[in-house]
Design a protein around this motif. Structure first.
Motif, short mmCIF file in Angstrom:
data_model
loop_
_atom_site.label_atom_id
_atom_site.label_comp_id
_atom_site.label_asym_id
_atom_site.label_seq_id
_atom_site.Cartn_x
_atom_site.Cartn_y
_atom_site.Cartn_z
N GLU A 5 35.87 36.81 37.29
CA GLU A 5 35.93 38.03 38.20
C GLU A 5 37.88 38.33 37.37
O GLU A 5 38.27 39.25 37.85
CB GLU A 5 35.69 38.03 39.04
CG GLU A 5 34.21 38.80 39.14
CD GLU A 5 33.80 39.72 38.17
OE1 GLU A 5 34.89 40.81 38.41
OE2 GLU A 5 33.50 39.73 37.55
N ASP A 6 38.46 37.45 38.58
CA ASP A 6 39.48 37.08 38.43
C ASP A 6 40.59 37.26 37.02
O ASP A 6 41.06 38.48 37.21
CB ASP A 6 40.42 35.78 38.97
CG ASP A 6 40.76 35.49 39.89
OD1 ASP A 6 40.07 36.13 40.81
OD2 ASP A 6 40.99 34.36 40.89
N GLU A 7 40.17 37.32 36.84
CA GLU A 7 40.36 36.98 34.71
C GLU A 7 40.52 38.46 34.52
O GLU A 7 41.42 39.15 33.85
CB GLU A 7 39.78 36.54 33.38
CG GLU A 7 40.28 35.25 33.68
CD GLU A 7 39.05 33.91 33.21
OE1 GLU A 7 40.37 32.63 32.59
OE2 GLU A 7 38.43 33.73 32.85
N ARG A 8 39.43 39.09 34.54
CA ARG A 8 38.56 39.98 34.04
C ARG A 8 39.28 41.52 35.41
O ARG A 8 40.63 41.95 34.48
CB ARG A 8 37.43 40.21 34.28
CG ARG A 8 37.08 41.97 34.19
CD ARG A 8 35.66 41.86 34.58
NE ARG A 8 34.24 41.13 34.25
CZ ARG A 8 33.56 41.23 33.01
NH1 ARG A 8 33.79 42.69 32.35
NH2 ARG A 8 32.85 40.40 33.09
N ALA A 9 40.44 40.98 36.08
CA ALA A 9 40.90 41.94 37.48
C ALA A 9 42.12 41.72 36.40
O ALA A 9 42.78 43.17 36.54
CB ALA A 9 40.78 41.25 38.88
N ALA A 10 42.83 40.68 36.29
CA ALA A 10 44.05 40.07 35.79
C ALA A 10 44.75 41.43 34.57
O ALA A 10 45.70 41.94 34.22
CB ALA A 10 44.13 39.30 36.11
N ILE A 11 43.33 41.53 33.46
CA ILE A 11 43.28 42.14 32.15
C ILE A 11 43.42 43.18 32.79
O ILE A 11 44.05 44.08 31.94
CB ILE A 11 42.66 41.10 31.08
CG1 ILE A 11 43.42 39.72 31.11
CG2 ILE A 11 42.17 42.15 30.05
CD1 ILE A 11 41.98 39.02 30.49
N ASP A 12 42.58 43.94 32.91
CA ASP A 12 42.14 45.17 33.20
C ASP A 12 43.31 45.64 33.96
O ASP A 12 44.22 47.23 33.94
CB ASP A 12 41.18 45.07 33.83
CG ASP A 12 40.16 45.26 33.67
OD1 ASP A 12 40.15 44.68 32.59
OD2 ASP A 12 38.51 45.50 34.12
N ALA A 13 43.69 45.54 35.51
CA ALA A 13 45.57 45.56 35.73
C ALA A 13 46.57 45.78 34.46
O ALA A 13 46.90 46.90 34.51
CB ALA A 13 45.64 44.89 37.09
N ALA A 14 46.41 44.80 34.07
CA ALA A 14 47.35 45.01 32.54
C ALA A 14 47.64 46.45 31.45
O ALA A 14 47.88 46.88 31.13
CB ALA A 14 47.36 43.73 32.07
N ILE A 15 46.22 46.61 31.48
CA ILE A 15 46.16 47.37 30.17
C ILE A 15 44.84 48.45 30.37
O ILE A 15 44.78 49.16 29.49
CB ILE A 15 44.96 46.10 28.71
CG1 ILE A 15 43.51 46.32 28.98
CG2 ILE A 15 45.89 45.01 28.27
CD1 ILE A 15 43.13 45.40 28.41
N GLY A 16 44.74 48.61 32.23
CA GLY A 16 43.36 49.98 32.23
C GLY A 16 42.13 49.07 31.88
O GLY A 16 41.87 48.67 31.32
N PRO A 17 41.34 49.92 33.26
CA PRO A 17 39.82 49.50 33.38
C PRO A 17 39.49 49.72 31.91
O PRO A 17 39.64 50.75 31.56
CB PRO A 17 39.20 50.53 34.35
CG PRO A 17 40.54 51.54 34.72
CD PRO A 17 42.09 51.16 34.38
N PRO A 18 37.93 49.14 31.66
CA PRO A 18 37.32 50.13 30.13
C PRO A 18 36.62 50.97 31.05
O PRO A 18 36.25 51.50 31.62
CB PRO A 18 36.55 48.64 30.66
CG PRO A 18 36.41 47.93 31.77
CD PRO A 18 37.35 48.73 32.59
N VAL A 19 36.95 51.85 29.68
CA VAL A 19 35.85 53.47 30.38
C VAL A 19 34.79 53.08 28.80
O VAL A 19 34.86 53.03 27.46
CB VAL A 19 36.88 54.50 29.28
CG1 VAL A 19 36.67 55.45 29.65
CG2 VAL A 19 38.83 54.44 28.87
#
Ligand code: FES
Lengths: 546, 285
Positions: free
Chosen positions: B12-26
């Motif tokens: 969950e941590d990794e997903r949140a960090a990556i999403d914060a960098a490149i935007g959430p998935p659509v």
């Protein structure tokens, strides 16, 4: 296309064109070699549009995916043409010089009822997206439309193809390098089969059976009299079996007991024949029904000859190994059958047969085996020994005045699949292929792969949830023709109401028990792509009985 | 593109960090990512890998797969990038880490002694104790402040900073202060400019202006090389005792055969690429 039965462009052109529209084609999985050329194009800037009800692996490569409803291709093509005319993007000069029937066609598709907005509910494609794609197609320097069974496995297959031709004519996207219309062939030599006249209404070189002058040439060479009327296509043969008119069948490397729609009925008809002879490499489901099985040879390694690929390129194949003991060269079997039935077919060595063909088929005349080898294959037409063949067809349409016949527009009308979804059969079933299996899987089942995942019925997750189904659960799928039981697989790339199966894994479930054998009277192809089914959860007891 | 990814998922941590960098998935079930769109996303690869590592201290297989899927970069290519840069870790490691440069510039200014001392105090390079560790690093692009150490504390927020003219004391202290951002190195203007050759212009030249660079003697050597001609330059390279990255390009030839003209020879190369991070770009060469 316009009298010549082949795609108009070459693979090289796919790599160099500006826009490719893959319509009803999951080429990424079903035509991986062709798609390889598409990818080369994409890497250098070709744009890709995919028209498919499913978000297939092919669609995932697209710049635009048009999620058309199953069987709404004509409505979509007409709306596509509507946009081109509405926005004045048609190629007037080309239309006036090289085509006929435009006025009637334009009047039809320009009607407000054919607009993308008015047909959105029928096609499933958002009007704004369709407008964008139509604009891109009409204004591209070079664009091509390619299609496969998503277009042809419908009861209105021929009208589907004609609708696509209308688009190319409207935009002037045919007859030039990188611009054209291409049906993709599913095997290395489907094109070659057609070239050689293995069609009920054509002799070799796509010459009409009905043409007396053509027949006279063949009669003289073959020292026989060819009947002037068309033969039966596969679908008509089954109808003739139903009428008990056709009583004997020689099946040559086909597996109709598994590949035909409404397979249960097909197997009954085959079993009922007076004699069924099957010539094949494998003891297929069809061969199991036969009175006599003749073991043939593998044409790609055990015989000499030629094949023709999707870009009309005739290539040499060479015998590398001898068939195993007991198996025979296919043509030896055929000529021996002829001899024993009182017809001496003469010198049936592959090169002698090829040279005979060159005397009969003008499009092959310039192709000696030596030249085919020297040029690395030759694309027909190749009328004489000076010709190096043709990378693309119908350049004649751009001559002023046009050479030969003008290309006709055809008015086509949307009907939709014959079988409607109903309260009893609420899901639309469409069928297709997977990359790691080939057709009826007779050959691909012989190697193991973790990617042979077996047959499943694929459903949109929300649909499965509504029926209380979980991924992997076994269900019963029932169409008006039959039932199969198999596991369900959740697939977010489908859409609500649409379910998908292949027909690769007969041992798991036979999809063609379900498919509709309604067919296009003009092409004889059955409507594999659209049946209606219901999906039922197996009760605990039923599951326990398994 | 139709990437088939089988294997571990991100935490969950990794997903949140990556999403914060490149935007959430659509995911509207209708979107597709073709080659052109994938190319538009490709520049996000380094920031995405960076974000994953900054959060947990390394790029896990799950994080790598998630980045591949989100950006439509084939996993082999993403792995190639992640394994190319020395600063990315593809195996779990200490959440607080000191990258101590031992490349040519720092070596000339005491990096070896610094590493020896760290070894004595913290254990050998690559070892870790209590969530902290140190490792040797190729050039960090701060050569004029040699010796240099880059300190990274993974977490949310992640903290990172470079120490110029680093000492073992300061490195050990910075590793211990996980709640503080290590002080970024100030631009160093060396007083003993007279002794500097490659780095003499650091702090004087505006790095964005070629004219400024030329006005202070930039490209003088290139001009001289052009005047002398290719054969003479190749001879110089053969007899010179090159070290560092230059030596990797022109290894000394035991045979004594001269280097030949090659169309691929580049004339400026002082640093192995190490840092995908926006390290202050003050190298003068
Ligand atoms: S050599 Fe150490 S930072 Fe460049």
């Amino acid at each position: 296309m316009f009298g010549a039965g082949g795609g108009t462009n070459s693979y090289r052109e796919v790599e160099e064109t500006d826009l490719v529209v893959l319509w009803g084609s999951n080429a990424r999985e079903a035509h991986p070699i062709f798609f390889h050329h598409v990818i080369k194009g994409l890497r250098r800037g070709t744009r890709l549009v995919v028209v498919d009800p499913r978000r297939t692996p092919t669609a995932e490569w697209a710049d635009e995916w048009l999620p058309v409803h199953v069987g709404a291709d004509i409505a979509l093509a007409n709306a596509f043409a509507h946009v081109i005319l509405d926005e004045h993007l048609e190629n007037r000069a080309f239309i006036e010089r090289a085509t006929v029937g435009f006025a009637e066609f334009a009047a039809h598709v320009s009607s407000p009822a054919c607009s993308p907005e008015a047909t959105e509910a029928i096609t499933g494609v958002p009007a704004a997206q369709l407008r964008k794609v139509a604009r891109a197609y009409a204004t591209a320097d070079r664009a091509m439309i390619c299609w496969t069974l998503g277009i042809t496995e419908h009861h209105d297959a021929v009208d589907n193809v004609l609708s696509l031709i209308n688009l190319a004519l409207t935009a002037g996207q045919v007859g030039r390098w990188g611009a054209g219309l291409n049906p993709l062939r599913g095997q290395n030599n489907v094109q070659g089969g057609g070239d050689m006249g293995a069609l009920p209404h054509k002799l070799a070189g796509f010459q009409d059976v009905g043409d007396a002058a053509v027949r006279a040439r063949f009669d003289a060479t073959w020292k026989t009299t060819i009947p002037p009327q068309n033969g039966w296509n596969l679908t008509e043969m089954f109808l003739a079996m139903e009428r008990k008119e056709l009583r004997g069948l020689l099946v040559f490397g086909e597996n109709p007991a598994q590949s035909e729609a409404n397979a249960g009925h097909t197997r009954e008809l085959l079993s009922d024949l007076d004699i069924l002879v099957v010539q094949d490499l494998f003891l297929t489901r069809t061969a199991e029904l036969a009175d006599v099985v003749l073991p043939g040879s593998a044409s790609w390694c055990e015989t000499d000859g030629t094949v023709t690929n999707s870009e009309r390129r005739v290539q040499r194949v060479r015998k590398a190994v001898s068939p195993p003991a007991g198996a025979r060269d296919d043509f030896w079997i055929l000529s021996e059958l002829g001899r024993r039935m009182g017809h001496d077919l003469g010198d049936t060595s592959p090169e002698a047969l090829w040279n005979e063909l060159r005397t009969l088929s003008p499009m092959h005349r310039g192709m000696s085996w030596a030249r085919i080898e020297q040029l690395g294959g030759i694309q027909w037409p190749c009328p004489d020994e000076q010709s190096e063949g043709a990378p693309f067809l119908h350049g004649r349409l751009w001559k002023d005045p046009v050479e030969g016949r003008r290309a006709p527009f055809t008015v086509t009308r949307h009907e939709g699949p014959l079988e409607h979804v109903s309260a009893e059969f609420p899901f639309r079933l469409t069928t297709g292929r997977r990359l790691y299996a080939y057709n009826t899987h007779v050959q691909t089942q012989h190697f193991t792969s973790p990617l042979h995942r077996g047959e499943t019925v694929d459903m949109f997750p929300a649909d499965a949830a509504a029926l209380g189904l979980v991924d992997g659960e076994r269900v019963r799928v029932t169409s008006p023709r039959g039932s199969v039981e198999l596991p369900v697989q959740l697939d977010p790339n489908l859409r609500p109401g649409l379910v998908f199966m292949t027909f690769h894994f007969l041992q798991d479930a036979d999809a063609n028990t379900l498919t509709n054998d309604a067919f296009d009277p003009k092409s004889g192809t059955a409507e594999f792509k659209a049946a209606s089914v219901r999906i039922e959860k197996l009760t605990e007891t039923a599951a326990a009985e398994e | 593109m139709d990437l088939e990814l089988h294997g571990p998922e991100p935490t969950e941590d990794e997903r949140a960090a990556i999403d914060a960098a490149i935007g959430p998935p659509v995911d509207d079930a209708r979107s597709v990512v073709g080659v052109a769109e994938a190319a538009r996303r490709r520049p996000l690869l380094l920031p995405a890998l960076h974000a994953a590592q900054a959060r947990v201290g390394w790029v896990s297989p799950g994080a790598l797969a998630y980045v591949s899927r989100r950006l439509h970069v084939p996993p082999a290519e993403a792995y190639g990038v992640a394994s190319f840069y020395a600063l990315y870790a593809l195996h779990p490691r200490a959440r607080s880490i000191a990258h101590v440069c031992d490349d040519i510039g720092c070596k000339a200014r005491g990096a070896d002694a610094l590493c020896d001392e760290l070894g004595a105090r913290l254990g050998p390079a690559g070892s870790q104790h209590g969530g902290a560790g140190w490792m040797r690093s190729p050039c960090l692009g701060l050569c004029e402040q040699a010796p240099v150490a880059l300190i990274q504390h993974a977490g949310a927020p992640a903290r990172e900073g470079a120490l110029g003219e680093a000492t073992a004391d300061r490195i050990v202290q910075a590793l211990g202060e996980t709640e503080r951002t290590p002080e970024a190195a100030p631009a160093v203007v060396h007083q003993d400019r007279a002794n500097l050759t490659l780095l003499a212009r650091v702090g004087l030249v505006d790095p964005t202006s070629l004219d400024d660079y030329r006005a202070r003697g930039g490209y003088r050597v290139l001009r001289r090389a052009l005047d002398r001609g290719g054969a003479s330059v190749l001879h110089e390279l053969t007899v010179a005792k090159l070290a560092g990255a230059a030596a990797r390009r022109f290894p000394p030839r035991a045979s004594g055969r001269p280097w030949r003209r090659s169309p691929r020879v580049r004339t400026t190369s002082c640093a192995t690429p190490t840092s995908p991070s926006p390290a202050p770009s003050k190298t003068a060469c």
